[in-house]
Design a protein around this motif. Structure first.
Motif, PDB file in Angstrom:
ATOM      1  N   LEU A 265       0.977  -1.235  -0.200  1.00 42.05           N
ATOM      2  CA  LEU A 265       0.107   0.032  -0.026  1.00 42.05           C
ATOM      3  C   LEU A 265       0.943   1.169   0.012  1.00 42.05           C
ATOM      4  CD1 LEU A 265      -2.525  -1.043   2.631  1.00 42.05           C
ATOM      5  CD2 LEU A 265      -2.882  -0.998   0.226  1.00 42.05           C
ATOM      6  N   GLN A 266       0.524   2.291  -0.548  1.00 37.43           N
ATOM      7  CA  GLN A 266       1.232   3.390  -0.905  1.00 37.43           C
ATOM      8  C   GLN A 266       0.510   4.751  -0.648  1.00 37.43           C
ATOM      9  OE1 GLN A 266       2.612   4.699  -4.977  1.00 37.43           O
ATOM     10  NE2 GLN A 266       4.547   4.682  -3.885  1.00 37.43           N
ATOM     11  N   SER A 267       0.815   5.746  -0.025  1.00 37.75           N
ATOM     12  CA  SER A 267       0.334   6.799   0.674  1.00 37.75           C
ATOM     13  C   SER A 267       1.063   8.059   0.355  1.00 37.75           C
ATOM     14  CB  SER A 267      -0.457   6.833   1.839  1.00 37.75           C
ATOM     15  OG  SER A 267      -0.568   7.954   2.546  1.00 37.75           O
ATOM     16  N   THR A 268       0.852   9.195  -0.270  1.00 38.15           N
ATOM     17  CA  THR A 268       1.538  10.219  -0.426  1.00 38.15           C
ATOM     18  C   THR A 268       2.059  10.814   0.954  1.00 38.15           C
ATOM     19  OG1 THR A 268       0.872  10.701  -2.458  1.00 38.15           O
ATOM     20  CG2 THR A 268       2.082  12.597  -1.385  1.00 38.15           C
ATOM     21  N   ALA A 269       1.154  10.922   1.820  1.00 35.89           N
ATOM     22  CA  ALA A 269       1.281  11.212   3.198  1.00 35.89           C
ATOM     23  C   ALA A 269       1.863  10.495   4.211  1.00 35.89           C
ATOM     24  CB  ALA A 269      -0.195  11.889   3.957  1.00 35.89           C
ATOM     25  N   TYR A 270       1.522   8.953   3.939  1.00 37.66           N
ATOM     26  CA  TYR A 270       2.216   8.224   5.008  1.00 37.66           C
ATOM     27  C   TYR A 270       3.364   7.321   4.672  1.00 37.66           C
ATOM     28  CZ  TYR A 270      -1.932  10.149   7.514  1.00 37.66           C
ATOM     29  OH  TYR A 270      -2.922  10.944   8.242  1.00 37.66           O
ATOM     30  N   GLY A 271       3.691   7.158   3.447  1.00 41.11           N
ATOM     31  CA  GLY A 271       4.707   6.463   2.984  1.00 41.11           C
ATOM     32  C   GLY A 271       4.151   5.151   2.173  1.00 41.11           C
ATOM     33  N   THR A 272       5.044   4.172   2.303  1.00 46.11           N
ATOM     34  CA  THR A 272       4.684   2.898   1.440  1.00 46.11           C
ATOM     35  C   THR A 272       5.071   1.670   2.330  1.00 46.11           C
ATOM     36  OG1 THR A 272       5.315   4.110  -0.629  1.00 46.11           O
ATOM     37  CG2 THR A 272       5.305   1.542  -0.570  1.00 46.11           C
ATOM     38  N   LEU A 273       4.216   0.599   2.534  1.00 45.16           N
ATOM     39  CA  LEU A 273       4.242  -0.385   3.128  1.00 45.16           C
ATOM     40  C   LEU A 273       4.088  -1.653   2.035  1.00 45.16           C
ATOM     41  CD1 LEU A 273       4.649  -2.111   5.928  1.00 45.16           C
ATOM     42  CD2 LEU A 273       2.302  -1.911   6.059  1.00 45.16           C
ATOM     43  N   THR A 274       5.317  -2.553   2.060  1.00 47.80           N
ATOM     44  CA  THR A 274       5.313  -3.727   1.197  1.00 47.80           C
ATOM     45  C   THR A 274       5.717  -5.097   1.660  1.00 47.80           C
ATOM     46  OG1 THR A 274       7.571  -3.189   0.628  1.00 47.80           O
ATOM     47  CG2 THR A 274       5.646  -2.288  -0.927  1.00 47.80           C
ATOM     48  N   ALA A 275       5.094  -6.091   1.185  1.00 43.60           N
ATOM     49  CA  ALA A 275       5.456  -7.524   1.782  1.00 43.60           C
ATOM     50  C   ALA A 275       5.675  -8.472   0.933  1.00 43.60           C
ATOM     51  CB  ALA A 275       4.250  -7.751   2.684  1.00 43.60           C
ATOM     52  N   GLY A 276       6.953  -9.164   1.051  1.00 37.27           N
ATOM     53  CA  GLY A 276       7.130 -10.191  -0.012  1.00 37.27           C
ATOM     54  C   GLY A 276       8.817 -10.404  -0.120  1.00 37.27           C
ATOM     55  N   ARG A 277       9.234 -10.587  -1.280  1.00 38.44           N
ATOM     56  CA  ARG A 277      10.597 -10.907  -1.538  1.00 38.44           C
ATOM     57  C   ARG A 277      10.967  -9.470  -2.316  1.00 38.44           C
ATOM     58  NH1 ARG A 277      14.679 -14.389  -2.208  1.00 38.44           N
ATOM     59  NH2 ARG A 277      16.089 -14.314  -4.323  1.00 38.44           N
ATOM     60  N   GLN A 278      12.090  -8.984  -1.498  1.00 40.49           N
ATOM     61  CA  GLN A 278      12.126  -7.524  -1.814  1.00 40.49           C
ATOM     62  C   GLN A 278      13.911  -7.544  -1.973  1.00 40.49           C
ATOM     63  OE1 GLN A 278       9.197  -4.857  -0.069  1.00 40.49           O
ATOM     64  NE2 GLN A 278       9.244  -6.455   1.244  1.00 40.49           N
ATOM     65  N   TYR A 279      14.318  -6.040  -2.313  1.00 43.59           N
ATOM     66  CA  TYR A 279      15.430  -5.693  -2.140  1.00 43.59           C
ATOM     67  C   TYR A 279      15.747  -5.009  -0.825  1.00 43.59           C
ATOM     68  CZ  TYR A 279      16.727  -6.669  -6.891  1.00 43.59           C
ATOM     69  OH  TYR A 279      16.987  -7.358  -8.427  1.00 43.59           O
ATOM     70  N   THR A 280      16.856  -4.850  -0.400  1.00 42.03           N
ATOM     71  CA  THR A 280      17.026  -4.307   1.124  1.00 42.03           C
ATOM     72  C   THR A 280      17.121  -2.715   0.985  1.00 42.03           C
ATOM     73  OG1 THR A 280      19.317  -4.118   0.984  1.00 42.03           O
ATOM     74  CG2 THR A 280      18.227  -6.044   1.877  1.00 42.03           C
ATOM     75  N   PRO A 281      16.702  -1.893   1.882  1.00 46.88           N
ATOM     76  CA  PRO A 281      17.035  -0.198   1.741  1.00 46.88           C
ATOM     77  C   PRO A 281      18.356  -0.280   1.728  1.00 46.88           C
ATOM     78  CG  PRO A 281      15.202  -0.890   3.538  1.00 46.88           C
ATOM     79  CD  PRO A 281      16.005  -2.223   3.013  1.00 46.88           C
ATOM     80  N   TYR A 282      19.418  -0.836   2.234  1.00 47.26           N
ATOM     81  CA  TYR A 282      20.609  -0.837   2.296  1.00 47.26           C
ATOM     82  C   TYR A 282      21.159  -0.712   0.793  1.00 47.26           C
ATOM     83  CZ  TYR A 282      25.542  -2.725   2.659  1.00 47.26           C
ATOM     84  OH  TYR A 282      26.847  -2.576   2.287  1.00 47.26           O
ATOM     85  N   TYR A 283      20.571  -1.650  -0.056  1.00 42.30           N
ATOM     86  CA  TYR A 283      20.844  -1.687  -1.572  1.00 42.30           C
ATOM     87  C   TYR A 283      20.200  -0.467  -2.378  1.00 42.30           C
ATOM     88  CZ  TYR A 283      20.294  -2.811  -6.325  1.00 42.30           C
ATOM     89  OH  TYR A 283      20.212  -2.466  -7.804  1.00 42.30           O
TER      90      TYR A 283
END
Length: 397
Positions: free
Chosen positions: A105-123
């Motif tokens: 889910l994505q919100s301009t005001a509150y940010g983005t929350l995702t679930a699954g297989r993903q790249y890291t914030p580090y990368y």
């Protein structure tokens, strides 16, 4: 005549309904097909000329969708699968969407929350300013992608949150579930990163920790095959640099990157620290540390010609009985000519020199060998030198 009219009316209604569904679904299909002829001066003792997929950009196909839920809320998903353009095979035989697979889910005001297989914030935040993003990971990633700043690290069973961008500041955090029932976060992972952009400069700092599965590590140790738990949430690149440390209890990554753009010129610097921490079932006893410092530069010679270069120096620590610690120095170049916005031909080159000692796969002390970028992780040199040259064609769609 009546039946004909009814069929025509039904067809028109179906067409209108289909058009309405398409208008709401907003799904994009995208991808890259990249093929190159590669030359490596030494792969296990012999030179090799061969075809290789995904040298400038990974060959892949993806499906990305966004649905407007009303107000400030959107639903999104991404499914991305890698393949080998030279053979047509999947990049990972046991995973259809091996690169990414998430919903959120994505919100301009509150940010983005995702679930699954993903790249890291580090990368995503630090790696975006590092050498692999400018030069391509095949020959430009730091040796063996030892610091995970290319795409060798992915996290399954993960939740990620990214804050809304604010005055050039981005921040993101992620947790990967180990999904073990013992309550000890076996096989879990955590990553967090921040990035600040204020033209013409950009800065990023990130952290990543991967935990091995102790239960699985214990059973593997008993069978004489201690290593990284395949059920752990995080995976990483294994090469001649770190193959003696894959039985680590956990691995910590810290990295920082910076760039400065002056018209057609870009210059940048990056540094990383990686620690392989031993556990009771590890085949080594002391924490092994790899420190890397790198410089990158690029120049947009013309609208079609793009040039880039990078240098990195990686030092291993004195540990586990090693007196002459390993050192890896790598010089990389890229020349790309854009035939169109989607198609380019390219030439990439790299030379790496390795010296000193490290741990081999069986935990024995061995001489360090060269392994350029992350394209030679499975085919390192038999000695301290390796040169790799690739010429290829990339098309994006």
């Amino acid at each position: 005549m009546k039946n004909t009219c009814m069929r025509a009316t039904a067809l028109a209604a179906f067409s209108l309904l289909g058009a309405n569904v398409c208008a709401q679904s907003n799904v994009t299909i995208y991808g890259v097909v990249d093929a190159a002829t590669a030359y490596a001066s030494n792969q296990g003792g012999n030179s090799n000329t061969y075809m290789r997929s995904g040298s400038l950009s990974a060959s892949k196909i993806g499906f990305q969708g966004v649905e407007d839920l009303g107000g400030d809320l959107k639903a999104l998903f991404l499914l991305e699968s890698g393949f080998e353009s030279d053979t047509g095979a999947q990049s990972s035989a046991d995973s259809l969407f091996n690169r990414q697979a998430y919903v959120g889910l994505q919100s301009t005001a509150y940010g983005t929350l995702t679930a699954g297989r993903q790249y890291t914030p580090y990368y995503l935040l630090v790696g975006s300013l590092a050498s692999s993003n400018v030069l391509t990971g095949a020959t430009g990633a730091h040796p063996g992608d030892i610091d995970g700043l290319d795409t060798t690290v992915r996290i399954s069973n993960s939740l990620s949150y990214s804050m809304p961008a604010w005055r050039g500041l981005q921040a993101s955090a992620q947790y990967g579930f180990g999904e073990a029932a013992d309550g000890n976060a076996v096989g879990s992972s955590f990553s967090a990163a921040v990035k600040y952009s204020t033209s013409p400069a950009e800065f990023a700092l990130g952290y990543l920790k991967l935990k091995n599965g102790r239960n699985a590590a214990s059973s593997m140790a008993m069978s004489g095959q201690a290593g990284w738990n395949s059920n752990a949430s995080g995976s990483f690149g294994v090469s001649a640099l770190n193959q003696g440390y894959i039985s680590a209890d956990s691995i910590e990554f810290i990295a920082a990157s910076a760039r400065y753009t002056m018209g057609r010129w870009m210059v940048g610097a990056n540094a990383s620290n990686v620690q392989y921490q031993a556990g009771s079932h590890s085949t080594f006893r002391d924490t092994a540390i790899f420190n890397t410092a790198g410089l990158i530069s690029s120049y947009q010679l013309t609208p079609r010609w793009f040039l880039a270069a990078g240098y990195s120096d990686t030092f291993a620590s004195h540990a586990n009985g090693i007196a002459d610690r390993a050192r890896y120095r790598q010089l990389s170049f890229e020349q790309t000519y854009a035939l169109s916005k989607r198609t380019a031909i390219y030439l990439i080159e790299a030379r790496q020199l390795a010296r000193g000692q490290t741990l081999g796969q069986n935990g024995d002390i061995v001489n360090a060998v060269a392994s350029v970028g992350d394209s030679q992780n499975g085919t390192p040199s038999s000695n301290g030198g390796q040169t790799v040259v690739m010429v290829g064609l990339k098309h994006s769609f």
